[in-house]
Design a protein around this motif. Structure first.
Motif, PDB file in Angstrom:
ATOM      1  N   GLY A  66       3.009  12.585   6.528  1.00 62.44           N
ATOM      2  CA  GLY A  66       3.497  13.951   6.730  1.00 62.44           C
ATOM      3  C   GLY A  66       4.193  14.479   5.484  1.00 62.44           C
ATOM      4  O   GLY A  66       3.977  15.628   5.068  1.00 62.44           O
ATOM      5  N   TYR A  67       5.027  13.658   4.854  1.00 64.65           N
ATOM      6  CA  TYR A  67       5.709  14.076   3.632  1.00 64.65           C
ATOM      7  C   TYR A  67       4.724  14.288   2.485  1.00 64.65           C
ATOM      8  O   TYR A  67       4.898  15.177   1.653  1.00 64.65           O
ATOM      9  CB  TYR A  67       6.755  13.035   3.231  1.00 64.65           C
ATOM     10  N   THR A  68       3.673  13.453   2.428  1.00 59.76           N
ATOM     11  CA  THR A  68       2.671  13.611   1.371  1.00 59.76           C
ATOM     12  C   THR A  68       1.944  14.945   1.505  1.00 59.76           C
ATOM     13  O   THR A  68       1.753  15.668   0.517  1.00 59.76           O
ATOM     14  CB  THR A  68       1.671  12.449   1.424  1.00 59.76           C
ATOM     15  N   TYR A  69       1.537  15.294   2.725  1.00 61.98           N
ATOM     16  CA  TYR A  69       0.901  16.597   2.946  1.00 61.98           C
ATOM     17  C   TYR A  69       1.864  17.736   2.612  1.00 61.98           C
ATOM     18  O   TYR A  69       1.454  18.788   2.106  1.00 61.98           O
ATOM     19  CB  TYR A  69       0.434  16.720   4.403  1.00 61.98           C
ATOM     20  N   LEU A  70       3.139  17.528   2.891  1.00 65.73           N
ATOM     21  CA  LEU A  70       4.142  18.544   2.567  1.00 65.73           C
ATOM     22  C   LEU A  70       4.221  18.748   1.057  1.00 65.73           C
ATOM     23  O   LEU A  70       4.287  19.888   0.573  1.00 65.73           O
ATOM     24  CB  LEU A  70       5.503  18.109   3.112  1.00 65.73           C
ATOM     25  N   GLU A  71       4.204  17.653   0.303  1.00 69.42           N
ATOM     26  CA  GLU A  71       4.208  17.739  -1.158  1.00 69.42           C
ATOM     27  C   GLU A  71       2.972  18.464  -1.668  1.00 69.42           C
ATOM     28  O   GLU A  71       3.038  19.221  -2.642  1.00 69.42           O
ATOM     29  CB  GLU A  71       4.267  16.341  -1.770  1.00 69.42           C
ATOM     30  N   ALA A  72       1.841  18.224  -1.005  1.00 70.97           N
ATOM     31  CA  ALA A  72       0.579  18.842  -1.409  1.00 70.97           C
ATOM     32  C   ALA A  72       0.459  20.282  -0.901  1.00 70.97           C
ATOM     33  O   ALA A  72      -0.565  20.934  -1.135  1.00 70.97           O
ATOM     34  CB  ALA A  72      -0.589  18.001  -0.897  1.00 70.97           C
ATOM     35  N   LYS A  73       1.485  20.761  -0.181  1.00 78.51           N
ATOM     36  CA  LYS A  73       1.519  22.120   0.382  1.00 78.51           C
ATOM     37  C   LYS A  73       0.400  22.346   1.414  1.00 78.51           C
ATOM     38  O   LYS A  73      -0.089  23.451   1.598  1.00 78.51           O
ATOM     39  CB  LYS A  73       1.426  23.171  -0.734  1.00 78.51           C
ATOM     40  N   ARG A  74       0.041  21.277   2.092  1.00 77.67           N
ATOM     41  CA  ARG A  74      -0.921  21.385   3.208  1.00 77.67           C
ATOM     42  C   ARG A  74      -0.088  21.281   4.483  1.00 77.67           C
ATOM     43  O   ARG A  74       0.063  20.224   5.093  1.00 77.67           O
ATOM     44  CB  ARG A  74      -1.973  20.280   3.088  1.00 77.67           C
ATOM     45  N   LYS A 124       0.833  -1.207   0.000  1.00 77.55           N
ATOM     46  CA  LYS A 124       0.000   0.000   0.000  1.00 77.55           C
ATOM     47  C   LYS A 124       0.870   1.260   0.000  1.00 77.55           C
ATOM     48  O   LYS A 124       0.543   2.261  -0.653  1.00 77.55           O
ATOM     49  CB  LYS A 124      -0.953  -0.009   1.198  1.00 77.55           C
ATOM     50  N   SER A 125       1.963   1.222   0.724  1.00 80.65           N
ATOM     51  CA  SER A 125       2.874   2.373   0.743  1.00 80.65           C
ATOM     52  C   SER A 125       3.496   2.598  -0.636  1.00 80.65           C
ATOM     53  O   SER A 125       3.678   3.744  -1.068  1.00 80.65           O
ATOM     54  CB  SER A 125       3.982   2.157   1.782  1.00 80.65           C
ATOM     55  N   LEU A 138       2.648  10.935  -9.272  1.00 90.50           N
ATOM     56  CA  LEU A 138       1.685  11.400 -10.258  1.00 90.50           C
ATOM     57  C   LEU A 138       0.910  12.619  -9.758  1.00 90.50           C
ATOM     58  O   LEU A 138      -0.008  13.096 -10.441  1.00 90.50           O
ATOM     59  CB  LEU A 138       0.705  10.269 -10.607  1.00 90.50           C
ATOM     60  N   LYS A 139       1.256  13.096  -8.539  1.00 88.24           N
ATOM     61  CA  LYS A 139       0.624  14.262  -7.897  1.00 88.24           C
ATOM     62  C   LYS A 139      -0.868  14.036  -7.638  1.00 88.24           C
ATOM     63  O   LYS A 139      -1.662  14.987  -7.608  1.00 88.24           O
ATOM     64  CB  LYS A 139       0.854  15.524  -8.724  1.00 88.24           C
ATOM     65  N   GLN A 140      -1.234  12.781  -7.454  1.00 88.17           N
ATOM     66  CA  GLN A 140      -2.615  12.455  -7.064  1.00 88.17           C
ATOM     67  C   GLN A 140      -2.604  12.247  -5.551  1.00 88.17           C
ATOM     68  O   GLN A 140      -2.624  11.123  -5.038  1.00 88.17           O
ATOM     69  CB  GLN A 140      -3.079  11.202  -7.812  1.00 88.17           C
ATOM     70  N   LEU A 147      -2.909   9.584  -0.052  1.00 90.06           N
ATOM     71  CA  LEU A 147      -3.290   9.648   1.364  1.00 90.06           C
ATOM     72  C   LEU A 147      -4.242   8.513   1.728  1.00 90.06           C
ATOM     73  O   LEU A 147      -4.178   7.975   2.835  1.00 90.06           O
ATOM     74  CB  LEU A 147      -3.929  11.011   1.670  1.00 90.06           C
ATOM     75  N   LYS A 148      -5.111   8.142   0.791  1.00 91.51           N
ATOM     76  CA  LYS A 148      -6.048   7.037   1.055  1.00 91.51           C
ATOM     77  C   LYS A 148      -5.279   5.737   1.298  1.00 91.51           C
ATOM     78  O   LYS A 148      -5.564   4.987   2.244  1.00 91.51           O
ATOM     79  CB  LYS A 148      -6.997   6.882  -0.132  1.00 91.51           C
ATOM     80  N   GLN A 149      -4.273   5.463   0.445  1.00 89.63           N
ATOM     81  CA  GLN A 149      -3.468   4.242   0.612  1.00 89.63           C
ATOM     82  C   GLN A 149      -2.692   4.281   1.924  1.00 89.63           C
ATOM     83  O   GLN A 149      -2.606   3.273   2.639  1.00 89.63           O
ATOM     84  CB  GLN A 149      -2.503   4.101  -0.573  1.00 89.63           C
TER      85      GLN A 149
END
Length: 611
Positions: free
Chosen positions: A234-242, A190-191, A200-202, A207-209
């Motif tokens: 945390g890194y995913t939210y950082l990429e998304a600028k959240r 899943k990771s 792919l910037k999705q 985040l769901k996975q």
């Protein structure tokens, strides 16, 4: 174990059960249990695990057990980044399991071969082994093996940035791997899926996975896995600028690490990146320094270099140029060590990292760089490169010159040893014996002469031969000379008892020039009663040589004709000793001998070799 690393998050490894043997084969149960115990030991003490496996391999084993032991050894090498050793061993286990028709374990060997080749950047081989593993898994209908093969193909296409295909393979892996007793592997899958979505910037799909992976980690009550997933979120939210959500999950990872007393620098590194992006430089520096302290304790040079790059940027932004320079100096010294370990060129590594850093600072902070220090750094690098190029050129040139000199010396030595005058005279002497009607004697001397020529050509290219071989060659040479002069002189070779001629090594064709001089310029003039003595004695670590004759002496011979230095070959002899670089040439002397009345009575040559 397969590991996929991203710039802004870490995937959990798709865990392989390293030492589990195939249950469908007849394997010694005691060996299975022993391998499992070694697996447990090797996690903390890999060297001890290897020692235990080697001790079993030294004993007689059947083909199946031997293959499994080698497989375990190969896995240990792989897990400890000894990739060449791992590859060689798994190539052997692949052949052994193929011969045993054990497709399951053959497939496991192929999986590790693929992973090893991927780390070695041998991507074509990595793909070949993964596809064969997939074919083998489908043949025996083993879904776990098929899942691992698909995971390898995912890793390969992710490296190649072919994210659509990577997603296809990892989703196949997810469909195949449904073992509820192995939640860590499911979390890893899943990771990895999340990692592709992130590229792919999705972000929502990623985040769901990660959320599903987090739920599995909480169900399994595995805090280390939970920390890893929290960090990835945390890194995913950082990429998304959240940024608020990113800080929340990264701080959660830090708190859980502290609770379970685990040392992990990734959450601190994430917080440092978060605060740098949001221009909170002091907070960024604090968290980067915490992460760097952890990576230093684990000797993770790559992470330390990356963090020091960030700290350099922060220091330049804060106009703390001395601090930036100090980080740069330390960072560069780490790069040198890293380059030696990875066998990479220092110049390439320094240039690439410097360009990345320059671009990063230029885009973010409008090239607020201390130009004087920048140009000084470039000058130092260019100077070092020039010095390195010059040193390499000089070294290569010296090597060529030395090889050329050795080749010329070899040719001169061969010409001196086998001069045409000696050859023609010897052939003439053999012809005379033949004409006298003595074919046995003629055949004997032809054999001696041909052996002498062969010895010269065989030995001239060798750096050293045994003293026994040298004495055999010189005896053969003297016997040939005696033929020319109708045995008008005799010779004696005296060797000290403590000198083992088979073990002592000397340069080839060392004695022949002086023996030739003794015969040609001393004993030849005596119609009878000529004596040639060769004395060799060993004292400590030195070997002494004396060549003495009772000929007419050099002074009388020089009055009759000019003796060419090249014919004596003494200059070649001196050069050969000088090349050995032991100072042996200083021991070389030629002494004119006289009788009681002061008349010339021969010549003595003395020199020594250091063993």
């Amino acid at each position: 174990m397969l590991l996929l690393k991203k710039k802004y998050f870490l995937h959990i490894a798709f865990i392989c059960v390293v030492f589990t043997a195939c249950t469908r084969n007849n394997v010694d149960k005691n060996l299975q249990e022993y391998l499992l115990s070694i697996d447990s030991i090797s996690q903390q003490k890999p060297k001890e695990g290897l020692r235990k496996i080697d001790s079993l391999l030294e004993k007689k084993q059947n083909s199946k057990n031997r293959a499994l032991l080698l497989f375990s050894k190969g896995e240990l090498f792989y897990l400890n980044d000894k990739l060449i050793e791992a590859k060689n061993i798994h190539l052997e286990t692949y052949r052994l399991f193929t011969k045993l028709k054990d497709d399951y374990n053959k497939g496991r060997s192929l999986i590790t071969l693929s992973a090893t080749c991927m780390k070695l950047n041998e991507l074509e081989d990595a793909q070949k082994y993964a596809l064969e593993a997939l074919e083998t898994g489908e043949k025996i209908e083993n879904t776990r093996l098929q899942a691992k093969a698909n995971n390898q193909l995912f890793n390969l296409h992710f490296i190649l940035k072919d994210y659509e295909k990577a997603l296809l393979y990892i989703k196949r892996c997810e469909e195949l791997f449904t073992d509820p007793n192995d939640p860590n592997s499911i979390i890893a899958i899943k990771s990895n899926i999340a990692g592709v979505y992130l590229k792919l910037k999705q972000y929502n799909k990623a985040l769901k996975q990660f959320s599903e992976a987090l739920a599995l980690g909480e169900s399994a009550k595995d805090p280390k896995t939970i920390v890893s997933v929290l960090n990835n979120i945390g890194y995913t939210y950082l990429e998304a600028k959240r940024f608020d959500e990113s800080e929340k999950f990264l701080r959660g990872a830090v708190k859980l690490n502290q609770k379970i007393k685990t040392i992990n620098g990734a959450p601190y590194k994430g917080l440092g990146t978060l605060f740098l992006v949001t221009n909170k430089l002091d907070s960024a520096a604090v968290n980067y320094n915490r992460a760097m302290s952890i990576y230093k304790s684990k000797n993770n040079l790559s992470e330390e270099v990356e963090i020091r790059d960030k700290l350099i940027s922060i220091a330049i932004l804060k106009k703390q140029y001395q601090k930036a320079l100090n980080h740069q100096i330390i960072r560069d010294s780490i790069e040198v060590v890293k380059s030696k370990k990875q066998n990479q060129k220092l110049l390439y590594f320094a240039n690439v990292n410097y360009k990345v850093k320059e671009k990063e600072i230029a885009l973010t902070h409008q090239k607020e760089i201390n130009k004087q220090n920048w140009w000084l750094g470039i000058s130092v690098i260019v100077s070092l490169v020039l010095i390195l190029i010059i040193a390499l050129f000089i070294g290569y040139n010296n090597k060529l010159r030395a090889a050329n000199k050795a080749s010329k010396l070899e040719q001169r030595l061969l010409r001196a040893q086998m001069n045409p005058h000696f050859i023609f005279n010897t052939l003439a002497a053999i012809q005379n014996i033949t004409l006298e009607g003595n074919p046995v004697k003629s055949s004997n001397y032809i054999a001696k002469f041909s052996k002498l020529i062969r010895q010269n050509f065989d030995y001239v290219r060798k750096e050293e031969i045994s003293l026994e071989e040298e004495l055999a060659m010189i005896s053969n040479y003297i016997d040939t000379q005696q033929l020319r002069f109708n045995n008008s002189f005799s010779y004696h070779i005296h060797i000290s008892e403590n000198c083992n001629t088979k073990q002592v090594k000397v340069p080839p064709m060392l004695l022949q020039p002086f023996v030739e001089n003794a015969i040609e310029y001393g004993l030849k003039e005596k119609k009878s009663g000529g004596i040639l003595n060769l004395n060799i004695r060993k004292t400590g670590e030195e070997l002494f040589f004396e060549i003495e004759d009772n000929g007419v002496g050099r002074k009388q011979k020089k009055s009759q004709e000019k003796i060419a230095k090249d014919l004596h070959a003494t200059d070649i002899f001196i050069e050969r000793l000088q090349i050995r670089n032991k100072g042996e040439e200083k021991s070389f002397t030629i002494e004119d001998l006289h009788d009681k009345e002061g008349n010339p009575s021969g010549t003595k040559v003395v020199f020594k070799l250091k063993l």
